[in-house]
Motif scaffolding. Structure first.
Motif, PDB file in Angstrom:
ATOM      1  N   VAL A   1      -6.845   5.168  -0.560  1.00  0.00           N
ATOM      2  CA  VAL A   1      -7.506   6.366  -0.066  1.00  0.00           C
ATOM      3  C   VAL A   1      -8.683   5.976   0.798  1.00  0.00           C
ATOM      4  N   PHE A   2      -9.361   4.924   0.382  1.00  0.00           N
ATOM      5  CA  PHE A   2     -10.575   4.524   1.097  1.00  0.00           C
ATOM      6  C   PHE A   2     -10.255   3.997   2.479  1.00  0.00           C
ATOM      7  N   SER A   3     -11.287   3.847   3.233  1.00  0.00           N
ATOM      8  CA  SER A   3     -11.237   3.425   4.630  1.00  0.00           C
ATOM      9  C   SER A   3     -10.072   2.501   4.946  1.00  0.00           C
ATOM     10  N   ALA A   4      -9.169   3.039   5.760  1.00  0.00           N
ATOM     11  CA  ALA A   4      -8.013   2.251   6.156  1.00  0.00           C
ATOM     12  C   ALA A   4      -8.459   0.984   6.853  1.00  0.00           C
ATOM     13  N   VAL A   5      -9.535   1.106   7.605  1.00  0.00           N
ATOM     14  CA  VAL A   5     -10.017  -0.039   8.382  1.00  0.00           C
ATOM     15  C   VAL A   5     -10.374  -1.183   7.449  1.00  0.00           C
ATOM     16  N   TRP A   6     -11.000  -0.827   6.348  1.00  0.00           N
ATOM     17  CA  TRP A   6     -11.427  -1.839   5.394  1.00  0.00           C
ATOM     18  C   TRP A   6     -10.228  -2.646   4.900  1.00  0.00           C
ATOM     19  N   TYR A   7      -9.197  -1.893   4.471  1.00  0.00           N
ATOM     20  CA  TYR A   7      -8.023  -2.571   3.924  1.00  0.00           C
ATOM     21  C   TYR A   7      -7.252  -3.308   5.007  1.00  0.00           C
TER      22      TYR A   7
END
Lengths: 734, 232
Positions: free
Chosen positions: B1-7
């Protein structure tokens, strides 16, 4: 009588200063050279006396001369109106008797060469070493006190601090700096400034890299008897080792640290300018504090906060005609924040995590923006000038809060995960007019439209009158706002906190009057202000009916006994005075200054609630400085001091402690000796020693943030009372 | 769910780390290296051309920032310093003439000169003398020096927009003459203008080219020079 005596004494002191008579023509010339030029108040270069603001200019020479090593020291020792307080992690900043604890600096707009450092997730800006702007690269700092949203938008509620970096001509060659604050901190850095021609166009580059590291000192805290862990029914565990005793305290040696690598580059070619900044700020907090941090494990190096920034700013200026000029700007930033907090107590963690847990909060913001500003100098001499600007911004904000079982290493899940894309647009205009030689007018407004909070208009109107030579009287009305942060707008926790329904921006309205008189190279200033803050965002307890409704709506877990929500409920009323006197004599070799701010501030935490004193902020704050250049290879001697009245502790109202906890009045002084090393060309040095009378600052430490039968009184955060430092700067021209 | 960019970023790092090692034909590698080098050269060349086009397309005038001191302050300083030029009264006669020189087709230069003219008009005297202002567009250094001699110009003020060569030519042409030259742009002082105004650490600074002052019969007293940064 005392005030009158002080005034008489001050005037007598000015009159008795050594140096040429005030009527001396050279002194007239010196007076013009001593009058600072600032550009933050109206985004046009103008003298301080003409600017519609209460302002302080802090020069690079001041920073070196008075042994200033960080922005908060510059503010405390040299500026008027603003002050900071140090809870032993990121310092907190306030102005005119108002400081909002745990705001992460988001009520002050911090700019570097026109680029806002306040990030878009929580509005965070740091004012200690965490500002992460290479310090030797600073040319000067403009501190504008009072609402400043008319040209800058959100965050400029208490004021605007604008750092200007040096041009290559003023930082020519290579420079190496080493600065040590014994025995706990050091800084090493290197930079350069170089001018050249690029395809026949004048170009320049300035750059600086630096690393700051600090560890300790180790303070002794507690012991504080906390008692039983609500989940296990056994004494609460505060450390990784040893028995669980329910007692917090000791002398943590691992957790008070900072690491700040930072770099800044500015490249200018013709009318183009590009600046690039990258920095990181990693720090640990030596004590448990429910306000700013999760309940860290005791003396645990794995608990820390981390901020990272990368930003680029591209500007272009063009003069289209003697009347019209255009400024264009595009910028992009990426920022993330991490907080890792280890706790060994089950009650701080999710159900089933009996050995404790590690919480990992992440906040991310990335934004792109563009601004176009047109100036119309209708009379070609700055007497009647119109500025119109438009700024657009796209931003991404995201966050999550992972909780890992300490026993199993399993991430139980992400709390409060969100990501949002938002757009914002602003249009602003400003009209300045000098219809008469003795009269200047300034009126402007900025309209901000933001998907997060709606819209807001921030006006400003000012009149500057010059009744006689070298005197000015200013009357200023201004409004400013702070947009609700993503953290406030989107944080939710079904066990304790509801997301807000719709947060409005916080608003401040201020009216002030200033009188300033120059007497040759000396200046006397006095002013009064009244500032009103409304719609202040505050965590508010829900009523039983509201909790029941939230449970029914599935927003809170069934059985939730107590819940909070951010709401626009608080108001603050502040009024007071400011006064300053500064100047120079003996052709600038002797310099002095004195700034004093007094404020009466009361907060109403919710409609209908009784007024209460605002914690942490001193009602009386001032600083003074004096320096003398012996000349040649002989050193410059400089003495700076600050004073603050007693300050109510952050939990002083809500903690029900007896006695009510106050940090004692603070007196602090710093002696600095600086000069050029006689035997090594290009080498400069400064030695400084600092002493503080107060042993405590107004922050309650430890797990007992409210009175308990075992601990009815509060323990306040200790202060580093003695410090000394040595700085070396080596300039290598090329 | 969290920031796609992060993953995505984590994923990208993982992919790079786990990329299998492949044995590549050396000739292909060379060709590949050659092509990459060629592409790199082309892209460098493209970047250079683009950079040159952008920078070359820039107006050649000085940056707005290169007039760092507000014109009102410059005027105040100019009038005060002129009073310390011991040769100015003799040079000026009964009325001091200030000649303001602008760069042709340069809007910023015209703005600076216009503002300075207006500011000067607010000062009743220069060095105790009444004064007049005149504006001229720069054509060449010799003509300018001739005009200074012919019109008994007491103060010559260069607005912005001039190249180093032009300022140096003006300095050379004025040498041996009798005029106090001043400029809105501080960098002109090192090239040969007698008096300039800079902004350092937010405060105005006076710059003086002392050797050029001697060549132009400008005599500033030691006491006023103490307040200046003397460049040469």
């Amino acid at each position: 009588l005392r005030l009158r005596s002080c005034l008489a004494l001050g005037l007598a002191a000015i009159a008795s200063l050594p140096g040429p008579a005030l009527a001396d023509g050279l002194t007239d010339l010196e007076a013009v050279l001593e009058e600072p030029v600032l550009s933050t108040a109206t985004r046009t270069a103008e003298t301080r006396a003409a600017a519609p603001a209460t302002s302080t200019i802090i020069t690079a020479e001041d920073l070196w001369r008075f042994g200033i090593r960080s922005l908060d020291e510059a503010i405390n020792y040299l500026s008027l109106g603003m002050f900071t307080q140090d809870p032993l992690h990121a310092v907190e900043i306030g102005a005119r008797g108002v400081l909002l604890s745990a705001d992460y600096g988001n009520h002050v707009l911090l700019l570097v060469d026109g680029h806002a450092l306040n990030e878009q997730w929580d509005g965070t800006a740091y004012f200690e070493r965490g500002a992460a702007v290479p310090f030797e690269l600073i040319d000067h700092i403009e501190v504008i006190v009072g609402p400043g949203s008319v040209l800058y938008g959100s965050n400029a509620m208490f004021g605007v601090i604008h750092i200007f970096t040096k041009r290559a001509k003023d930082y020519r060659g290579a420079h190496v700096v080493l600065d040590v604050q014994l025995p706990t901190a050091f800084k090493a850095g290197a930079g350069a400034g170089y001018e050249f021609k690029l395809f026949g166009v004048p170009a320049e580059i300035t750059a600086q890299l630096e690393y700051y590291g600090q560890r300790g000192p180790a303070f002794t805290f507690g012991p504080q008897s906390y008692g039983i862990d609500a989940v296990t029914g056994r004494p609460k565990r505060f450390g990784a080792t040893g028995p669980a005793t329910g007692v917090w305290g000791g002398a943590p040696s691992q957790t008070y640290f900072s690491q700040v690598p930072a770099g800044y580059v500015r490249f200018i070619a013709g009318n183009f300018e590009v600046s690039l900044r990258s920095a990181m700020y990693r720090r640990g907090n030596p004590y448990v504090d429910v306000t700013n941090t999760f309940p860290f494990g005791y003396n645990d190096r794995d608990s820390f906060e981390l901020d990272r920034w990368l930003s680029v700013d591209v500007k272009h200026r063009a003069t289209l005609s003697p009347i019209v000029s255009l400024s264009s700007r595009a910028y992009g930033d990426t920022y993330d924040y991490q907080q890792r907090a280890v706790t060994y107590a089950a009650e701080d963690c999710l159900p089933g995590q009996l050995e404790g847990c590690q919480r990992h909060l992440i906040g991310v913001s990335r934004w792109l923006g563009a601004e176009e500003r047109a100036s119309f100098d209708w009379t070609k001499d700055g007497r009647f000038e119109t500025q119109i600007g438009v700024e657009g911004r796209l931003r991404f904000v995201g966050s999550k809060d992972d909780i890992t079982d300490r026993a199993t290493g399993v991430v139980a899940g992400s709390l409060n995960a969100y990501q949002h894309y938002e757009r914002a647009l602003a249009i602003y205009g400003q009209q300045t007019a000098r219809p008469l030689k003795w009269l200047a007018l300034n009126a402007g407004a900025r309209f901000d439209l933001d998907e997060r909070f709606g819209s807001r208009i921030s006006p400003r109107a000012a009149v500057v009158v010059n009744p006689w030579q070298s005197a000015s009287i200013k009357a200023i009305y201004a409004e400013a706002f702070r947009a609700p942060t993503a953290y406030e707008s989107f944080f939710t926790d079904p066990t304790i906190q509801l997301a807000p329904d719709h947060l409005k921006p916080e608003v401040t309205r201020s009216v002030e009057g200033i009188f300033e008189q120059r007497l040759g190279t000396h200046r006397v200033m006095a002013g009064v202000f009244r500032t009103f803050f409304s719609d202040m965002v505050s965590l508010t307890s829900l009523t039983d009916a509201e909790i029941a409704a939230a449970v029914a709506a599935g927003k809170l877990q069934p059985g939730t006994p107590f819940a909070l929500q951010y709401r626009n409920v608080a108001t603050i009323d502040s009024y007071g005075f400011e006064a300053a006197i500064d100047g120079s004599a003996l052709r600038g070799r002797f310099r002095y200054g004195l700034n004093v701010t007094g404020a009466y501030v009361r907060r109403r935490p919710a409609p209908g609630a009784p007024l209460e004193q605002l914690p942490v902020a001193p009602s009386l704050f001032g600083n003074a400085r004096i320096s003398y250049e012996l000349g040649g290879y002989l050193p410059t001697l400089a003495l700076a001091g600050l004073a603050a009245s007693a300050r109510l502790a952050d939990q002083g109202v809500s903690g029900a402690f007896q006695p009510v906890p106050y940090a004692p009045p603070q007196l602090q002084g710093r002696l600095t000796i600086s000069g050029r090393a006689p035997l090594a060309k290009g080498l400069s040095y400064r030695l400084s020693g600092e002493i503080s009378s107060s042993g405590r600052n107004p922050y309650v430490v430890g797990p007992n943030q409210a009175a308990t039968p075992q601990q009815p009184s509060a323990e306040l955060v200790p202060v580093v009372q003695y410090r000394c430092g040595l700085g070396l700067l080596y300039d290598l021209p090329f | 769910v969290f920031s796609a960019v992060w993953y995505q970023r984590s994923g990208r790092r993982l992919a790079l780390a786990s990329r299998p090692t492949t044995v590549i034909d050396a000739s292909k590698m060379r060709r590949s290296s050659h092509r990459e080098a060629q592409e790199a050269r082309i892209s460098r060349r493209t970047a250079l051309i683009a950079g040159a086009a952008i920078v070359g397309g820039l107006p050649r005038d000085a940056r707005a920032d290169d007039v760092p001191v507000p014109i009102a302050v410059q005027c105040d300083l100019l009038v005060k310093v002129a009073a310390y030029d011991r040769n100015l009264p003799a040079r000026a006669g009964s009325k001091a003439l200030v000649l303001l020189v602008t760069k042709r087709n340069d809007a910023e230069s015209a703005r600076v000169a216009a503002a300075m003219t207006k500011e000067l008009s607010a000062h009743p005297t220069i060095a105790g003398l009444p004064h007049d202002e005149a504006t001229a567009t720069f054509t060449d250094a010799a003509s300018l020096a001739q005009a200074c001699r012919a019109r008994r110009v007491a103060v010559l003020f260069l607005a912005s927009g001039f190249g180093d060569g032009e300022v140096a030519a003006v300095a050379k042409a004025l040498a041996g003459g009798d005029v106090l030259s001043a400029a809105a742009v501080p960098s002109y002082v090192a090239t040969g203008v007698v008096l300039g105004f800079d902004l350092v650490s937010g405060k105005p600074k006076l710059l003086c080219n002392q050797s050029q002052a001697r060549r132009q019969n400008v005599a500033l007293g030691a006491e006023v020079l103490q307040l200046m940064k003397v460049l040469a």
